[in-house]
Design a protein around this motif. Structure first.
Motif, PDB file in Angstrom:
ATOM      1  N   LEU A 131       0.977  -1.099  -0.095  1.00 54.90           N
ATOM      2  CA  LEU A 131      -0.011   0.157  -0.011  1.00 54.90           C
ATOM      3  C   LEU A 131       0.943   1.357  -0.002  1.00 54.90           C
ATOM      4  O   LEU A 131       0.765   2.091  -0.649  1.00 54.90           O
ATOM      5  CB  LEU A 131      -0.940  -0.022   1.326  1.00 54.90           C
ATOM      6  CG  LEU A 131      -1.935  -1.214   1.343  1.00 54.90           C
ATOM      7  CD1 LEU A 131      -2.959  -0.962   2.704  1.00 54.90           C
ATOM      8  CD2 LEU A 131      -2.831  -1.202   0.051  1.00 54.90           C
ATOM      9  N   LEU A 132       1.800   1.231   0.743  1.00 54.63           N
ATOM     10  CA  LEU A 132       2.691   2.322   0.922  1.00 54.63           C
ATOM     11  C   LEU A 132       3.448   2.447  -0.383  1.00 54.63           C
ATOM     12  O   LEU A 132       3.458   3.614  -1.160  1.00 54.63           O
ATOM     13  CB  LEU A 132       4.089   2.000   1.952  1.00 54.63           C
ATOM     14  CG  LEU A 132       5.000   3.133   2.242  1.00 54.63           C
ATOM     15  CD1 LEU A 132       4.055   4.291   3.102  1.00 54.63           C
ATOM     16  CD2 LEU A 132       5.858   2.723   3.330  1.00 54.63           C
ATOM     17  N   CYS A 133       3.781   1.513  -1.351  1.00 56.87           N
ATOM     18  CA  CYS A 133       4.664   1.966  -2.537  1.00 56.87           C
ATOM     19  C   CYS A 133       3.409   2.295  -3.534  1.00 56.87           C
ATOM     20  O   CYS A 133       3.527   3.072  -4.414  1.00 56.87           O
ATOM     21  CB  CYS A 133       4.780   0.437  -3.352  1.00 56.87           C
ATOM     22  SG  CYS A 133       6.372  -0.210  -2.462  1.00 56.87           S
ATOM     23  N   LEU A 134       2.249   1.697  -3.542  1.00 59.27           N
ATOM     24  CA  LEU A 134       1.049   2.427  -4.339  1.00 59.27           C
ATOM     25  C   LEU A 134       0.772   3.739  -4.110  1.00 59.27           C
ATOM     26  O   LEU A 134       0.669   4.540  -4.809  1.00 59.27           O
ATOM     27  CB  LEU A 134      -0.150   1.554  -4.371  1.00 59.27           C
ATOM     28  CG  LEU A 134      -0.118  -0.078  -4.742  1.00 59.27           C
ATOM     29  CD1 LEU A 134      -1.188  -0.854  -4.301  1.00 59.27           C
ATOM     30  CD2 LEU A 134      -0.022   0.237  -6.384  1.00 59.27           C
ATOM     31  N   GLU A 135       0.575   4.203  -2.758  1.00 60.56           N
ATOM     32  CA  GLU A 135       0.312   5.604  -2.559  1.00 60.56           C
ATOM     33  C   GLU A 135       1.559   6.507  -3.032  1.00 60.56           C
ATOM     34  O   GLU A 135       1.328   7.600  -3.613  1.00 60.56           O
ATOM     35  CB  GLU A 135       0.623   5.656  -0.922  1.00 60.56           C
ATOM     36  CG  GLU A 135      -0.878   5.355  -0.046  1.00 60.56           C
ATOM     37  CD  GLU A 135      -2.077   6.304  -0.681  1.00 60.56           C
ATOM     38  OE1 GLU A 135      -1.512   7.322  -0.771  1.00 60.56           O
ATOM     39  OE2 GLU A 135      -3.153   5.918  -0.596  1.00 60.56           O
ATOM     40  N   GLU A 136       2.769   5.935  -2.915  1.00 61.63           N
ATOM     41  CA  GLU A 136       4.097   6.939  -3.211  1.00 61.63           C
ATOM     42  C   GLU A 136       4.137   7.030  -4.742  1.00 61.63           C
ATOM     43  O   GLU A 136       4.562   7.978  -5.233  1.00 61.63           O
ATOM     44  CB  GLU A 136       5.246   6.190  -2.825  1.00 61.63           C
ATOM     45  CG  GLU A 136       5.795   6.333  -1.312  1.00 61.63           C
ATOM     46  CD  GLU A 136       6.105   7.695  -0.861  1.00 61.63           C
ATOM     47  OE1 GLU A 136       6.937   8.130  -1.543  1.00 61.63           O
ATOM     48  OE2 GLU A 136       5.629   8.070   0.071  1.00 61.63           O
ATOM     49  N   THR A 137       3.589   5.991  -5.511  1.00 62.92           N
ATOM     50  CA  THR A 137       3.711   6.014  -6.895  1.00 62.92           C
ATOM     51  C   THR A 137       2.508   6.899  -7.517  1.00 62.92           C
ATOM     52  O   THR A 137       2.322   6.973  -8.669  1.00 62.92           O
ATOM     53  CB  THR A 137       3.841   4.783  -7.628  1.00 62.92           C
ATOM     54  OG1 THR A 137       2.755   4.011  -7.403  1.00 62.92           O
ATOM     55  CG2 THR A 137       5.106   4.007  -7.148  1.00 62.92           C
ATOM     56  N   GLY A 138       1.433   7.123  -6.590  1.00 62.60           N
ATOM     57  CA  GLY A 138       0.218   7.586  -7.026  1.00 62.60           C
ATOM     58  C   GLY A 138      -0.726   6.740  -7.970  1.00 62.60           C
ATOM     59  O   GLY A 138      -1.434   7.180  -8.740  1.00 62.60           O
ATOM     60  N   ALA A 139      -0.358   5.506  -7.757  1.00 61.14           N
ATOM     61  CA  ALA A 139      -1.164   4.187  -8.471  1.00 61.14           C
ATOM     62  C   ALA A 139      -2.687   4.476  -7.933  1.00 61.14           C
ATOM     63  O   ALA A 139      -3.163   4.787  -6.929  1.00 61.14           O
ATOM     64  CB  ALA A 139      -0.634   3.056  -8.264  1.00 61.14           C
TER      65      ALA A 139
END
Ligand SMILES: N[C@@H](CCC(=O)N[C@@H](CS)C(=O)NCC(=O)O)C(=O)O
Length: 61
Positions: free
Chosen positions: A19-27
């Motif tokens: 979830l952190l990665c998805l948030e950071e990439t704006g996915a």
């Protein structure tokens, strides 16, 4: 198209990392909660997403 679906619960550190990665990439994504107390991760439906019966599992198109 469509949002990436993440199956699991945010209390799992493995799910939280995703979830952190998805948030950071704006996915565009959606968290689909599983009832871990009811062992929903071991249902046939979830095993078709992840044969190990673990979370997270992802669906992306
Ligand atoms: N190596 C796995 C670990 C995933 C994992 O162990 N998830 C735990 C939650 S933190 C889980 O699904 N536990 C439920 C179970 O084993 O029934 C991965 O990276 O996906």
């Amino acid at each position: 198209g469509g949002a990436v679906k993440v199956y699991g619960v945010g209390a799992s550190p493995f799910v939280a990392t995703v979830l952190l990665c998805l948030e950071e990439t704006g996915a565009d994504y959606e968290l689909v909660p599983l009832d871990m107390a009811a062992r929903e991760q071991r249902t046939e439906h979830h095993l078709s997403r992840n044969p190990f019966g673990k979370i997270p599992a992802l669906e992306d198109g």
